[in-house]
Motif scaffolding. Structure first.
Motif, PDB file in Angstrom:
ATOM      1  N   VAL A 250       0.816  -1.217   0.000  1.00 43.03           N
ATOM      2  CA  VAL A 250       0.000   0.000   0.000  1.00 43.03           C
ATOM      3  C   VAL A 250       0.853   1.272   0.000  1.00 43.03           C
ATOM      4  N   LYS A 251       2.139   1.149   0.345  1.00 43.93           N
ATOM      5  CA  LYS A 251       2.968   2.368   0.331  1.00 43.93           C
ATOM      6  C   LYS A 251       3.061   2.942  -1.089  1.00 43.93           C
TER       7      LYS A 251
ATOM      8  N   THR B 240      -0.889   8.784  -1.517  1.00 41.69           N
ATOM      9  CA  THR B 240      -0.855  10.032  -2.282  1.00 41.69           C
ATOM     10  C   THR B 240      -0.248  11.167  -1.452  1.00 41.69           C
ATOM     11  N   THR B 241       0.264  10.836  -0.284  1.00 35.29           N
ATOM     12  CA  THR B 241       0.850  11.880   0.564  1.00 35.29           C
ATOM     13  C   THR B 241       2.169  12.353  -0.036  1.00 35.29           C
ATOM     14  N   PRO B 242       2.519  13.638   0.157  1.00 33.12           N
ATOM     15  CA  PRO B 242       3.798  14.120  -0.373  1.00 33.12           C
ATOM     16  C   PRO B 242       4.991  13.468   0.325  1.00 33.12           C
TER      17      PRO B 242
ATOM     18  N   SER C  96      -3.713  18.306  -6.810  1.00 32.45           N
ATOM     19  CA  SER C  96      -4.658  17.234  -6.497  1.00 32.45           C
ATOM     20  C   SER C  96      -6.007  17.851  -6.170  1.00 32.45           C
ATOM     21  N   GLY C  97      -6.972  16.987  -6.030  1.00 30.87           N
ATOM     22  CA  GLY C  97      -8.329  17.459  -5.744  1.00 30.87           C
ATOM     23  C   GLY C  97      -9.162  17.546  -7.005  1.00 30.87           C
ATOM     24  N   PHE C  98      -9.591  18.754  -7.342  1.00 28.11           N
ATOM     25  CA  PHE C  98     -10.546  18.940  -8.442  1.00 28.11           C
ATOM     26  C   PHE C  98      -9.928  19.778  -9.559  1.00 28.11           C
TER      27      PHE C  98
ATOM     28  N   CYS D 266       1.040  10.701  -8.485  1.00 31.95           N
ATOM     29  CA  CYS D 266       2.381  10.972  -9.043  1.00 31.95           C
ATOM     30  C   CYS D 266       3.190  11.810  -8.060  1.00 31.95           C
ATOM     31  N   PRO D 267       4.318  11.291  -7.558  1.00 32.83           N
ATOM     32  CA  PRO D 267       5.025  11.995  -6.494  1.00 32.83           C
ATOM     33  C   PRO D 267       5.797  13.219  -6.983  1.00 32.83           C
TER      34      PRO D 267
END
Lengths: 225, 316
Positions: A53-54, A58-60, A171-173, B270-271
């Motif tokens: 899962v890593k 989507t975390t920076p 990210s987002g919309f 995408c990082p």
């Protein structure tokens, strides 16, 4: 037919009857095999290990000071004047090769900004008069969470791209009528002391999870495509 | 038989009641029927055999809103029965004044393949057999010769010095060869530029797979397997609802997300921010800025005349 008649050679129709009986028995045996699912074995599918899962996160890559403030983390480490004295900028020392000497209190800092680490004067960005803020060469004083403007004072084209949404993560919309577009600050991806993006482990390639599950100790099969 | 033999009344209680011949005939006929029944026994395994409802379903473009409500309810129930998760299935239509374009920054891409797996997770692709919409190609610097591309690279760390990475997925062509070859119109281009597939209409002939110059289309050779804990319940009819064996699938720009205003899953994960997506008809969108300002664009296999809506560009 008269049972008392003497035995005669079997008429051809009777031989056919035996053949048919044989075929019938074969059918019956096959039927039993089919119904009982006794013939052959359904191939046992190996359980395919799922991707870690890593690789789906989507975390920076890093947390900036601004992120820590937003997350209400413990910020006592960032209280510069817990150690430093006010109105007395800490001195910066260099070795014989003009490389900066990092004091042991700041040993977690790795310096590598600019080619040949040329940007190695702390006060190019940090404000010597107030260590809790940043300073731009044109004299502006910025809070830590306003750092993109400081980065942009040198990296103009990249800053322009970032403002237009072409550089950096979004990210987002995409449709702002439906919801907000989230942008990240420079320092959410780049370490300001060493901004090059470090290399990282790639996620498993095509068929590699599959091959690993099927190989069971044997050499992985060569992928067909 | 002799003509003057007296006719005897058949004695139904004696052994003679059934002649040897009729017994054999009977048993052969019986075992034949049994064998026929047995040969149909594999049908018992078709638990998710298309319901009459699905079989009689009309073509997507002919469905009335009422029909669509019923179809979505049927899909919801099918998915719940099969996976034990109640999904939220929607039929999202293209938005007015929107044409989607994807831009991918080859300077930034590090080949980490996170997009590949985010796509699999978002779009309920089969884990076994493995189906992935995105292939990340590793190419040596100074060339765009796809013959030199490698997609099985297995290095400990990426990016490698001297190489760049090019993820390839459905290019959402303006002139899509896959749509032209479909004999049943199960795939078509929508007005927002997304080429979609109706999985209930596809006959699995794989002509589109052969026609696509990007190898963007995937075929479900076997029944797709998705672990239920990884099933994404947010679904769209033309998007990520679970497929069945024998149908084609491909990237659809995450219809279930993008037609609701969100970014596609590959972009979110995408990082390095190499992936950019948006409405080309909006002059203020990121993609408009990129196509206007950036130096180099590549439409992959431009010479094929497919006119992709997927642009590759370099920063500097």
């Amino acid at each position: 037919m008269d049972p008392f008649k003497p035995e005669l050679p079997k008429p051809p129709s009777q031989r056919w009857a035996f053949v048919l009986a044989g075929v019938g028995c074969t059918f019956l045996v096959l039927a039993v095999l089919f119904v009982g699912n006794l013939w052959g074995r359904t191939p046992v599918k190996a359980a395919i290990p799922l991707v870690d899962v890593k690789f789906l996160a989507t975390t920076p890559w890093r947390q900036s000071y601004g992120d820590l403030v937003a997350a209400k983390e413990d910020l006592s480490d960032f209280d510069c004047y817990g150690c430093h004295e006010k109105n007395k900028p800490p001195p910066i020392r260099y070795d014989a090769n003009q490389k900066i000497i990092i004091p042991k209190e700041h040993s977690d800092i790795v310096m590598g900004h600019g080619s040949h680490d040329r940007n190695n004067l702390c006060y190019n960005c940090h404000n010597e008069a107030n260590l809790l803020t940043l300073q731009v060469r044109d004299g502006r004083e910025l809070k830590f969470n306003e750092s993109p403007a400081l980065c942009g004072s040198c990296h103009g084209p990249t800053y322009r791209d970032w403002e237009a949404g072409a550089h950096g993560r979004t990210s987002g919309f995409w449709d702002t009528k439906a919801g907000p577009t989230k942008r990240l600050a420079c320092v959410s991806c780049h370490n300001p002391h060493a901004p090059d993006i470090p290399t990282r482990e790639p996620a498993p390639g095509p068929h590699s999870l599959h091959d690993a599950a099927h190989a069971e100790g044997a050499a992985p099969a060569k992928p067909s495509h | 038989m002799e003509a003057n033999q007296p006719l005897t009344t058949p004695d139904k209680t004696s052994d003679k009641a059934m002649s040897r011949r009729s017994f054999l005939r009977g048993s052969v006929a019986f075992s034949g029927m049994a064998a026929l029944a047995a040969s149909l026994s594999p049908l018992r395994e078709l638990k998710d055999f298309s319901s009459t409802e699905q079989f009689l379903q009309k073509y997507y473009k002919e469905l009335t809103p009422d029909d669509m409500t019923k179809v979505l309810a049927r899909i919801t129930n099918d998915v719940e029965r099969q996976y034990g998760v109640r999904p939220h299935v929607r039929d999202l239509r293209p938005m007015d004044g929107v044409e989607f374009v994807y831009c991918l920054n080859l300077t930034r891409c590090i080949g980490c393949r996170k997009c590949v797996h985010a796509c699999v997770a978002e779009n309920n692709q089969s884990r076994n057999p493995e189906i992935q919409y995105i292939r990340v190609l590793k190419l040596p610097h100074g060339s765009l010769d796809l013959e030199k591309a490698e997609h099985h690279y297995d290095t400990k760390q990426v990016p490698e010095k001297g190489f760049f990475y090019m993820p390839v997925q459905c290019q959402q062509c303006k002139n899509p060869p896959c749509v032209k070859v479909c004999p049943v119109n199960a795939t078509w281009q929508e007005k927002d530029g997304i080429t979609v597939i109706d999985y209930d209409w596809c006959i699995g002939c794989r002509y589109c797979e052969a026609a696509c110059p990007y190898w963007a289309r995937r075929f479900n050779f076997a029944k797709p397997e998705i672990p239920k804990e990884r099933l994404n319940p947010e679904m769209a009819y033309l998007g990520n609802r679970p497929r069945k064996q024998g149908v084609m699938e491909k990237c659809h720009f995450c219809i279930q997300r993008t037609r609701a205003g969100k970014y596609p899953a590959c972009l979110e994960v995408c990082p390095v921010g190499a992936r950019k997506f948006g409405n080309i008809l909006d002059p203020n969108s990121e993609v408009s800025y990129i196509l206007r300002e950036k130096r180099v664009f590549i439409q992959l296999k431009e010479e094929m005349g497919t006119s992709p809506r997927f642009f590759y560009y370099f920063d500097k």
